[in-house]
Write a protein that holds these residues in place. Structure first.
Motif: not given
Length: 135
Positions: A102-106
């Motif tokens: 997962t990746k932090e939403p930007t």
């Protein structure tokens, strides 16, 4: 072309035709409902033949193939006729981000250069901004 050169060229075409027919094997046309004719084509050669009967296609395909080989040997084919592609278009197995990561939403925001430089200069500045935004 001189007569001896033409004979040599025809012998070369015949030789390549024999090789092609050996590679293709038996010519087994199939009936294409869309065009309502018997059709034969082979993946090794971009030449196809159609006709009203099976026997007609079996008889004419070597003639079509001979013309194709003749034009190939003369260098008269467009480059895209025999171009091979790698087949890398579209979705491929193993492409993209692995499952479970997962990746932090930007979100893209335009800032003045001096503020953007200040945020990039030290990671703690980003935390300070988050603390300000939470309050």
């Amino acid at each position: 072309m001189k007569k001896s050169q033409a004979t040599t060229f025809n012998q070369l075409v015949d030789h390549h035709l024999r090789i092609a027919l050996r590679d293709i094997g038996a010519i087994k046309p199939w009936f294409d409902e869309e065009v309502q004719e018997w059709v034969f084509e082979h993946h090794l050669y971009p030449e196809s033949c159609s006709g009203t009967t099976r026997k007609e296609v079996i008889k004419r395909y070597p003639l079509y193939l001979r013309q194709f080989i003749e034009q190939r040997l003369k260098g008269n084919l467009a480059p895209w006729v025999e171009k091979r592609t790698t087949g890398r278009g579209g979705r491929r197995a193993g492409a993209g981000r692995p499952k479970g990561t997962t990746k932090e939403p930007t979100k893209t925001v335009r800032l003045p250069l001096n503020i953007a430089s200040w945020i990039k200069s030290d990671p703690s500045h980003l935390e300070q901004l988050r603390h300000l935004a939470a309050n």
